[in-house]
Write a protein that holds these residues in place. Structure first.
Motif, PDB file in Angstrom:
ATOM      1  N   ALA A 205       0.823  -1.202   0.146  1.00 50.42           N
ATOM      2  CA  ALA A 205       0.112   0.152   0.144  1.00 50.42           C
ATOM      3  C   ALA A 205       0.844   1.159  -0.197  1.00 50.42           C
ATOM      4  CB  ALA A 205      -0.879  -0.043   1.311  1.00 50.42           C
ATOM      5  N   GLN A 206       2.022   1.082   0.850  1.00 48.54           N
ATOM      6  CA  GLN A 206       3.077   2.293   0.842  1.00 48.54           C
ATOM      7  C   GLN A 206       3.410   2.566  -0.653  1.00 48.54           C
ATOM      8  OE1 GLN A 206       5.598   1.542   3.896  1.00 48.54           O
ATOM      9  NE2 GLN A 206       4.101   1.742   5.627  1.00 48.54           N
ATOM     10  N   ALA A 207       3.884   1.423  -1.107  1.00 49.88           N
ATOM     11  CA  ALA A 207       4.490   1.479  -2.699  1.00 49.88           C
ATOM     12  C   ALA A 207       3.690   2.111  -3.581  1.00 49.88           C
ATOM     13  CB  ALA A 207       5.019   0.241  -2.937  1.00 49.88           C
ATOM     14  N   GLU A 208       2.195   1.784  -3.412  1.00 50.77           N
ATOM     15  CA  GLU A 208       1.073   2.117  -4.159  1.00 50.77           C
ATOM     16  C   GLU A 208       1.172   3.685  -4.049  1.00 50.77           C
ATOM     17  OE1 GLU A 208      -3.497   0.866  -5.607  1.00 50.77           O
ATOM     18  OE2 GLU A 208      -2.376   0.246  -3.597  1.00 50.77           O
ATOM     19  N   ASP A 209       1.169   4.209  -2.862  1.00 54.22           N
ATOM     20  CA  ASP A 209       1.174   5.674  -2.750  1.00 54.22           C
ATOM     21  C   ASP A 209       2.092   6.331  -3.169  1.00 54.22           C
ATOM     22  OD1 ASP A 209      -1.364   5.106  -1.192  1.00 54.22           O
ATOM     23  OD2 ASP A 209      -0.276   5.117   0.870  1.00 54.22           O
ATOM     24  N   ALA A 210       3.426   5.569  -3.080  1.00 53.05           N
ATOM     25  CA  ALA A 210       4.565   6.142  -3.871  1.00 53.05           C
ATOM     26  C   ALA A 210       4.524   6.276  -5.418  1.00 53.05           C
ATOM     27  CB  ALA A 210       5.733   5.550  -3.491  1.00 53.05           C
ATOM     28  N   ILE A 211       3.950   5.167  -5.792  1.00 55.69           N
ATOM     29  CA  ILE A 211       3.647   5.383  -7.348  1.00 55.69           C
ATOM     30  C   ILE A 211       2.556   6.235  -7.863  1.00 55.69           C
ATOM     31  CG2 ILE A 211       2.981   3.742  -9.151  1.00 55.69           C
ATOM     32  CD1 ILE A 211       4.357   1.455  -7.687  1.00 55.69           C
ATOM     33  N   ALA A 212       1.435   6.458  -7.236  1.00 52.61           N
ATOM     34  CA  ALA A 212       0.680   7.286  -7.307  1.00 52.61           C
ATOM     35  C   ALA A 212       1.184   8.776  -7.462  1.00 52.61           C
ATOM     36  CB  ALA A 212      -0.582   7.180  -6.320  1.00 52.61           C
ATOM     37  N   ALA A 213       2.052   9.098  -6.449  1.00 51.59           N
ATOM     38  CA  ALA A 213       2.895  10.435  -6.155  1.00 51.59           C
ATOM     39  C   ALA A 213       3.604  10.651  -7.661  1.00 51.59           C
ATOM     40  CB  ALA A 213       3.624  10.587  -5.161  1.00 51.59           C
TER      41      ALA A 213
END
Length: 416
Positions: free
Chosen positions: A6-14
């Motif tokens: 989920a954290q990686a997904e947030d970073a990718i979204a950014a």
């Protein structure tokens, strides 16, 4: 793991929301490299998850018939893509840890990992586990330089690097197996359609494939800027030219006591009045235009019948442009005489300028060399061929192509 993803997904979204246009070129390239590397590392995670779910039988528990079917519904994949995912996950699970580590580190792609697992499986079967372990290191190193297609080709000679003592024997065995398989699988199917056309399908062995390509490839080049045929049509016409050449040599074995030939049956009145259709001896009907074209083809034996079906002409030798007359024609035209065509004489028909069916004579002054394509073109269009004042052929284009109808000549075949 779910929280970390989920954290990686947030970073990718950014990153997806960031303005790529604002990055300097070097940072843009670095970002591309990083995104690609992360994509491979995520692939390693995905494959590990798929393998675990497959091993647990989760798909069947949830009512699916297989893991691939379940993945299709869950991830909206096609069945082939889902099966490849399951197969690669299983192959990686059985492969040496170095392969999984390389994918997890982003140093190889998922497709390269697939190639590596396939290759080391073949090496293990032919040269043992020790050679397979050595092959992993070599293939991972090569993956840093070569794409999956080239990596697979290089992998066919991996034993030269990891087990040279076994390489020749394995290569010989593989070649023999491939040759045996090609000999077993070779076939050509000819299916006749209701309209007289044929559908060809089959598999050629390596030698025959080479012969076919060598024969037709030179004939598939567009004949000029006005050649509107697509590649498939050009290959079709090239095959027809090869067949004409084979018939023209006279070296084919007899068929039912007669030389290999095409027999066209038509009525004499229909031929001379350009109205009658014809038929091949094997049944299919031909248009009047095709009958007239074949009637002046030196490689075709026509059978012309009168009204009472009596044979009026069955390929009179005095009509065919052969022997010394054809040699004189070759010396004059040097190849297909149509403007812009570079086909050599051996691929050409001898065309009667004033049609034989209309009373034209078989003389040098009433003949011109044309390749199969331009022979058909001349019979089906408004182009006109004639001999110029110097005795060489010239072609008058139709008015829609050239309102002035200025005669054109072939400039490819040099004349001294």
């Amino acid at each position: 793991m779910v929280e970390e993803l989920a954290q990686a997904e947030d970073a990718i979204a950014a990153c997806a929301d960031a303005a790529a246009w604002a990055l300097p070129e070097q940072e843009l390239i670095a970002a591309l490299d990083a995104a690609h590397r992360i994509e491979q590392r995520l692939a390693a995670v995905t494959l590990a998850l798929v393998r675990e779910l497959d091993g647990r039988g989760t798909a069947r528990t949830q009512g699916a018939s297989s893991t691939a079917v379940w993945l299709r519904e869950r991830l909206h994949l096609t069945i082939p893509a889902a099966r490849r995912l399951v197969d690669l996950a299983a192959a990686l699970d059985a492969a040496p840890p170095a392969v999984r580590d390389a994918l997890a580190a982003g140093t190889v792609t998922a497709e390269q990992a697939r190639v590596i697992t396939d290759t080391i499986g073949a090496v293990a079967a032919s040269a043992g586990a020790e050679a397979a372990d050595k092959a992993v290191g070599v293939l991972v190193q090569w993956a840093g330089q070569f794409d999956p297609t080239l990596l697979r080709k290089l992998g066919t000679r991996i034993l030269d690097h990891v087990a040279p003592e076994a390489a020749d024997a394995v290569a010989a065995a593989a070649l023999k197996a491939e040759t045996d398989r090609a000999a077993r699988d070779r076939h050509l199917t000819i299916s006749e359609r209701t309209d007289g056309r044929l559908r060809l399908s089959g598999i050629l062995d390596t030698e025959t494939a080479g012969l076919l390509r060598a024969a037709i490839d030179p004939l598939t080049v567009p004949t000029g800027p006005d050649d509107a045929r697509n590649p498939g049509q050009r290959r079709h016409d090239a095959l027809a030219d090869v067949c004409r050449l084979a018939l023209r040599t006279g070296e084919l074995p007899d068929n039912g006591g007669d030389p290999a030939q095409i027999v066209v049956t038509t009525s004499y009145d229909g031929l001379t009045r350009q109205l009658g259709s014809g038929s091949l001896d094997i049944g299919p009907q031909l248009t009047p235009e095709t009958v007239r074209r074949l009637a002046c083809d030196a490689a075709i034996l026509p059978a012309v019948l009168g009204s009472a079906s009596q044979p009026l002409d069955v390929g009179r030798q005095r009509r065919l442009i052969t022997g010394p007359l054809r040699r004189a024609l070759v010396l004059r035209d040097r190849g297909c005489a149509f403007p812009g065509c570079d086909r050599p004489p051996r691929w050409c028909d001898a065309h009667h300028i004033h049609h034989w069916a209309d009373g034209g004579t078989t003389t040098l002054h009433n003949a011109v060399l044309l390749c199969g394509h331009h022979h058909r073109h001349l019979h089906h269009t408004d182009w006109v061929v004639r001999l110029g004042g110097d005795g060489h052929p010239e072609f008058v284009p139709p008015a829609w192509l050239d309102p002035d109808q200025i005669p054109r000549r072939n400039q490819y075949h040099r004349r001294t």
